[in-house]
Design a protein around this motif. Structure first.
Motif, PDB file in Angstrom:
ATOM      1  N   ARG A 254       0.877  -1.244   0.117  1.00 16.67           N
ATOM      2  CA  ARG A 254       0.115   0.116   0.055  1.00 16.67           C
ATOM      3  C   ARG A 254       1.015   1.261   0.167  1.00 16.67           C
ATOM      4  N   PRO A 255       0.435   2.517  -0.125  1.00 12.86           N
ATOM      5  CA  PRO A 255       1.175   3.584  -0.132  1.00 12.86           C
ATOM      6  C   PRO A 255       2.045   3.705   1.143  1.00 12.86           C
ATOM      7  N   GLY A 256       3.046   3.788   1.047  1.00 14.17           N
ATOM      8  CA  GLY A 256       4.198   4.169   2.237  1.00 14.17           C
ATOM      9  C   GLY A 256       4.956   2.603   2.406  1.00 14.17           C
ATOM     10  N   THR A 257       4.664   1.588   1.564  1.00 11.60           N
ATOM     11  CA  THR A 257       5.419   0.372   1.488  1.00 11.60           C
ATOM     12  C   THR A 257       6.653   0.392   1.054  1.00 11.60           C
ATOM     13  N   VAL A 258       7.917   0.051   1.779  1.00  9.45           N
ATOM     14  CA  VAL A 258       9.188   0.003   1.111  1.00  9.45           C
ATOM     15  C   VAL A 258       9.490  -1.344   1.069  1.00  9.45           C
ATOM     16  N   ILE A 259       9.862  -1.986  -0.116  1.00 10.57           N
ATOM     17  CA  ILE A 259      10.318  -3.310  -0.246  1.00 10.57           C
ATOM     18  C   ILE A 259      11.781  -3.192  -0.535  1.00 10.57           C
TER      19      ILE A 259
ATOM     20  N   GLY B 174       2.761   5.168  -4.420  1.00 11.49           N
ATOM     21  CA  GLY B 174       3.555   5.267  -3.043  1.00 11.49           C
ATOM     22  C   GLY B 174       4.338   4.323  -2.480  1.00 11.49           C
ATOM     23  N   VAL B 175       4.771   3.262  -3.265  1.00  9.78           N
ATOM     24  CA  VAL B 175       5.340   2.148  -3.084  1.00  9.78           C
ATOM     25  C   VAL B 175       6.898   2.453  -3.460  1.00  9.78           C
ATOM     26  N   ILE B 176       7.846   1.967  -2.454  1.00  3.80           N
ATOM     27  CA  ILE B 176       9.282   2.327  -2.786  1.00  3.80           C
ATOM     28  C   ILE B 176       9.787   0.881  -3.098  1.00  3.80           C
ATOM     29  N   LEU B 177      10.575   0.733  -4.013  1.00  4.92           N
ATOM     30  CA  LEU B 177      11.567  -0.524  -4.437  1.00  4.92           C
ATOM     31  C   LEU B 177      12.759  -0.183  -4.329  1.00  4.92           C
ATOM     32  N   ILE B 178      13.584  -0.876  -3.527  1.00  6.35           N
ATOM     33  CA  ILE B 178      14.964  -0.604  -3.210  1.00  6.35           C
ATOM     34  C   ILE B 178      15.926  -1.693  -3.342  1.00  6.35           C
ATOM     35  N   GLY B 179      16.900  -1.747  -4.003  1.00  7.82           N
ATOM     36  CA  GLY B 179      17.947  -2.664  -4.269  1.00  7.82           C
ATOM     37  C   GLY B 179      19.316  -2.232  -3.871  1.00  7.82           C
ATOM     38  N   ASN B 180      19.973  -2.184  -4.969  1.00  8.65           N
ATOM     39  CA  ASN B 180      21.571  -1.952  -4.482  1.00  8.65           C
ATOM     40  C   ASN B 180      21.770  -0.588  -5.058  1.00  8.65           C
ATOM     41  N   GLU B 181      21.318   0.602  -4.319  1.00 11.12           N
ATOM     42  CA  GLU B 181      21.453   1.929  -4.897  1.00 11.12           C
ATOM     43  C   GLU B 181      22.956   2.562  -4.991  1.00 11.12           C
TER      44      GLU B 181
ATOM     45  N   LEU C 210       8.045  -3.409 -15.732  1.00  7.77           N
ATOM     46  CA  LEU C 210       7.342  -2.798 -14.512  1.00  7.77           C
ATOM     47  C   LEU C 210       6.901  -1.493 -14.794  1.00  7.77           C
ATOM     48  N   PHE C 211       5.553  -1.257 -14.141  1.00  6.51           N
ATOM     49  CA  PHE C 211       4.872   0.058 -14.242  1.00  6.51           C
ATOM     50  C   PHE C 211       5.140   0.758 -13.045  1.00  6.51           C
ATOM     51  N   ALA C 212       5.533   1.992 -12.845  1.00  5.96           N
ATOM     52  CA  ALA C 212       5.709   2.815 -11.923  1.00  5.96           C
ATOM     53  C   ALA C 212       4.607   3.789 -11.649  1.00  5.96           C
ATOM     54  N   GLY C 213       3.802   3.523 -10.475  1.00  9.91           N
ATOM     55  CA  GLY C 213       2.454   4.248 -10.023  1.00  9.91           C
ATOM     56  C   GLY C 213       3.009   5.387  -9.399  1.00  9.91           C
ATOM     57  N   ASN C 214       1.754   6.356  -9.302  1.00 10.97           N
ATOM     58  CA  ASN C 214       2.227   7.619  -8.648  1.00 10.97           C
ATOM     59  C   ASN C 214       2.846   7.725  -7.481  1.00 10.97           C
ATOM     60  N   ASN C 215       3.878   8.574  -7.253  1.00 15.03           N
ATOM     61  CA  ASN C 215       4.586   8.794  -6.164  1.00 15.03           C
ATOM     62  C   ASN C 215       5.387   7.618  -5.886  1.00 15.03           C
ATOM     63  N   SER C 216       5.628   6.682  -6.763  1.00 17.82           N
ATOM     64  CA  SER C 216       6.422   5.352  -6.603  1.00 17.82           C
ATOM     65  C   SER C 216       7.927   5.730  -6.854  1.00 17.82           C
TER      66      SER C 216
ATOM     67  N   ASP D 120       1.183   9.321 -17.244  1.00 21.82           N
ATOM     68  CA  ASP D 120      -0.054  10.133 -16.357  1.00 21.82           C
ATOM     69  C   ASP D 120       0.129   9.954 -14.847  1.00 21.82           C
ATOM     70  N   THR D 121       1.330   9.995 -14.508  1.00 25.84           N
ATOM     71  CA  THR D 121       1.821  10.079 -12.910  1.00 25.84           C
ATOM     72  C   THR D 121       2.812  11.156 -12.478  1.00 25.84           C
ATOM     73  N   THR D 122       2.881  11.617 -11.465  1.00 28.01           N
ATOM     74  CA  THR D 122       3.568  12.703 -10.930  1.00 28.01           C
ATOM     75  C   THR D 122       4.697  12.254  -9.732  1.00 28.01           C
ATOM     76  N   THR D 123       5.723  12.889  -9.673  1.00 28.41           N
ATOM     77  CA  THR D 123       6.651  12.811  -8.731  1.00 28.41           C
ATOM     78  C   THR D 123       7.417  11.126  -8.482  1.00 28.41           C
ATOM     79  N   VAL D 124       7.122  10.370  -9.882  1.00 30.24           N
ATOM     80  CA  VAL D 124       7.873   9.014  -9.697  1.00 30.24           C
ATOM     81  C   VAL D 124       9.536   9.540  -9.771  1.00 30.24           C
ATOM     82  N   LEU D 125      10.113   8.741  -8.860  1.00 36.89           N
ATOM     83  CA  LEU D 125      11.764   8.945  -8.665  1.00 36.89           C
ATOM     84  C   LEU D 125      12.140   7.524  -9.091  1.00 36.89           C
ATOM     85  N   ILE D 126      13.112   7.895 -10.279  1.00 39.29           N
ATOM     86  CA  ILE D 126      13.697   6.640 -10.545  1.00 39.29           C
ATOM     87  C   ILE D 126      15.223   6.918 -10.748  1.00 39.29           C
TER      88      ILE D 126
END
Length: 757
Positions: free
Chosen positions: A369-374, A394-401, A428-434, A455-461
């Motif tokens: 859900r929004p705010g989940t860090v994986i 709002g989901v955040i996916l983190i590997g070896n940054e 992979l589809f990046a949802g809003n604020n993900s 059609d999303t905003t504030t996605v960070l890649i």
């Protein structure tokens, strides 16, 4: 030298120099100096964004540096300014333990502190010191070089530590060397770079920025230039046999350095550090460029060690190596999940701890859900995943940054409907604020895209690697406004990034290498493209339709065709701080292809149209085949011997359009030919099989010297003479003859422009 290892003062020696010792006058062997040098020497890869043991790229030159100061988790590396003067992208810094860190190389970066001011397009001359400090962030302990502004005199033995570049830059291996010699001359600081030390050491390209050490293992200067009559350090006679560098005293006295109030190492060289350096070897003495997926961190230089108690290698951790959650991430996260493709379990009772992770990203996303860090452990995420993956808002996916996704590979793709372009295959589809941080993504399908954003905003890649995707690494569509920064785009068959419709956002500090097109922009897209390194692609940036991007601060070099190509009604806003180098056809070209072919006879159809375009300060006839094609120069009129270039360009371009349309031939089945028409040598567009020069296919008459040697006259007009087939001009019985099959092949549509109308 004899050491008393039972001396109680040796207990608890810290390799980070501390004030434990009284000054000692050491006279070290070359091996002992090397034992000190390797622990403070670093390799620098300018403008590269690869990591680990794979941060060297074929064809790139590297440099060297020395760790001289520490403030908290900030280390300061001293190097030559000319090693890091180019801006855009990042500098990859290989520390002595093999870890690689990034230094932001964008304009006005706070992590690069120049002590001089380069001038000239290539930074040929430097007012002030040819020195720069790089600030590197790390929580690991590293020793500091002992800086010693000692009196200098000719004959003093000195040693230079650094990584020479190989003669063949296709080789990616670098071996650190410590080369010995002696000071030949000490001069007043030069006006160009502040050089004043000349020494006999046989240095090579790549050692610039490396440390100059005296026989006590103390840093007395930074190497900058090799032997050469024109190295501008002293007289030509002295220059011819001596390398030269900057004296450490000038560095210590510089007002910018003093204003930083750095904690420099002013203590004598630590005998324990010498013993440690002799016992262990540097993990970066050989850098071979081969990717290594590490399951555990490499060994760290120990904070304390004595000769009696050498440190053993750490045992592997009992669980997978997950990224360490930052306090900010923990504070903002509603839920934290862990995923390990090798050891995890897809069960409701799993996923909440590193010791009991999920096995697939797909399973973790079901409850995200929004705010989940994986957090993703190293491994291949493929067979157990259901593609395409969808990152909910709002989901955040983190590997070896820290290493741009090294070892964390998501590979696969699936077909689904998109609002932007119908049914598409993506990973992979990046949802809003993900957010997607630190993963490597590859879609192996023939029309595959890695990340889809619409059609999303504030996605960070950020800090990802997008590689080997047949179409593009990332597509931005609809009205999306993501932020893409510090990513690598490598070997993508179509584009690194495609931006269509009203797509916008910021594309900053990324590296694009060996893609079809680095960045392709269409529709009414208006992104910011800033401070990227776009090199060795077929085309750097292509802007089409009605797009209006802002392009500033980028390095565009060694692209096969164009640095920036603007087509249609597009209008790019170009900053003056873009740097163009060695782009094959042109660094910047604008072609209004929609206006070409107006002179084609009605009720005829042709697959190739020609236009007269401003090119290299003059004019050229360009060819274009329509949807998805990249226009290429066909005849260059800049050096025509007779008539004005403008007249020939207009008349010949019109004739080409008419001849191709009326004959109904494909350009691949035609040829340029010289022959006699009305008793004058002329150039014609003929059918390759049996065509002869005549009134109906006449392009223009040759004049002046061209009449006497029509083959050379035609050859001088060809901008495509460097094609893989070599010089395309053939001599036949009737004159010169140039088949156009190879040229027509180059006009085929680019796969990266699949979305153009």
């Amino acid at each position: 030298m004899t050491m008393n290892f039972n001396d109680p003062l040796l207990a608890g020696i810290v390799t980070l120099a501390v004030a434990t010792w009284n000054p000692i006058a050491l006279a070290l062997t070359q091996g002992e100096v090397d034992a000190v040098a390797w622990q403070v020497s670093v390799l620098i890869s300018p403008n590269l964004t690869q990591q680990g043991d794979a941060f060297l790229i074929e064809g790139e030159k590297t440099g060297s540096g020395v760790i001289v100061a520490q403030e908290g988790n900030s280390y300061y590396v001293l190097t030559a300014l000319h090693v890091v003067w180019k801006r855009g992208g990042f500098h990859a810094i290989a520390m002595p333990d093999g870890q690689v860190y990034y230094v932001d190389a964008s304009e006005n970066s706070p992590d690069i502190i120049p002590l001089g001011d380069p001038s000239g397009e290539l930074g040929q001359t430097i007012a002030g010191l040819d020195l720069a400090l790089l600030r590197v962030q790390s929580d690991r302990p590293y020793p500091l070089a002992r800086t010693a502004p000692n009196p200098l005199q000719a004959g003093t033995p000195v040693f230079v530590s650094g990584w020479p570049n190989p003669d063949d830059l296709r080789q990616k291996i670098r071996d650190r060397q410590l080369v010995s010699g002696a000071i030949a001359e000490v001069t007043p600081p030069s006006d160009d770079g502040g050089y004043r030390l000349l020494y006999s050491n046989p240095t090579r390209s790549g050692m610039s920025g490396g440390g100059i050490f005296n026989a006590n293992g103390e840093l007395i200067g930074i190497h900058g230039r090799g032997r050469g009559v024109q190295n501008n350090c002293s007289t030509p006679e002295v220059n011819a046999n001596n390398s030269c560098g900057m004296y450490i005293g000038e560095f210590l006295a510089d007002s910018r350095v003093q204003s930083l109030r750095l904690s420099l190492n002013q203590n004598p060289v630590d005998p324990g550090m010498i013993q440690y350096g002799l016992t262990y070897t540097s993990q970066t003495d050989r850098v071979n460029g081969s990717p290594v997926a590490r399951s555990t961190p490499p060994p760290v230089l120990p904070p304390t060690i004595t000769p009696e108690t050498p440190q053993t290698s750490p045992s592997p951790p009992p669980v997978a190596e997950f990224p360490t959650p930052s306090p900010e991430a923990i504070a903002s996260a509603q839920t934290i999940y862990y995923v390990d493709p090798n050891q995890g379990t897809n069960a409701a009772t799993a996923g909440l701890t590193p010791e009991n992770p999920f096995r697939s990203i797909s399973y973790a996303l079901q409850g995200a859900r929004p705010g989940t860090v994986i957090y993703l452990a190293p491994g291949l995420y493929s067979a157990r995943e259901t593609f395409p993956l969808k990152l909910n808002p709002g989901v955040i996916l983190i590997g070896n940054e820290s290493q741009q996704g090294e070892g964390v590979m998501i590979r696969g793709g699936g077909i689904t409907s998109t609002r932007t372009a119908g049914r598409q295959n993506y990973t992979l589809f990046a949802g809003n604020n993900s957010q997607i941080l630190g993963v490597t993504l590859t879609n192996p399908h023939s029309n595959g895209t890695a990340i889809w954003i619409e059609d999303t905003t504030t996605v960070l890649i950020r800090n990802n690697t997008l590689m080997d995707n047949p179409r593009e690494g990332i597509l931005i569509g609809g009205s999306a406004t993501p932020i893409l920064e510090k990513n690598r785009f490598i070997n993508n068959g179509g584009n690194g990034i495609s931006i269509i419709q009203q797509g916008a956002g910021e594309i900053r500090n990324n590296d694009f290498t060996n893609n079809g097109i680095g960045v392709a922009i269409a529709g009414m897209a208006n992104p910011l493209i800033a401070d990227n390194h776009i090199r060795s692609n077929r085309n750097g940036i292509v802007v089409t339709a009605s797009a209006t991007p802002t392009i500033q601060g980028n390095i565009l070099e060694n692209n096969q065709n164009y640095g920036i190509l603007t087509l249609g009604l597009a209008a790019s806003s170009l900053g003056e701080n873009n740097l163009f180098r060695n782009n094959g056809i042109s660094s910047q070209l604008t072609a209004r292809v929609q206006d070409w072919g107006v002179d084609i006879p009605s009720r005829t159809v042709t697959s190739t149209v020609f236009g007269c375009v401003e090119y290299e300060g003059g004019l050229a006839t360009f060819a274009y085949t329509g949807q998805g094609s990249i226009p290429l120069p066909f005849l260059n009129w800049n050096h025509t011997a007779s008539d004005s270039g403008l007249n020939r360009c207009r008349l010949v371009t019109s004739s080409l359009n008419k001849i191709v349309a009326l004959t109904g031939q494909e350009l691949a089945n035609m040829a340029l030919s010289t022959g006699r028409v009305h008793n004058n040598n002329a150039v014609c567009l003929v059918e390759q099989s049996g065509g002869i020069c005549q009134d109906s296919n006449l392009l223009f008459y040759l004049g002046g010297e061209e009449q006497r040697n029509p083959g050379e006259g035609l050859s001088s007009l060809l901008p495509f003479r460097g094609a893989p087939a070599g010089n395309p001009v053939q001599q036949v019985e009737t004159g010169a003859f140039i088949p156009l099959k190879d040229f027509a092949q180059r006009l085929k549509p680019e796969s990266g422009l699949w979305f153009t109308d």
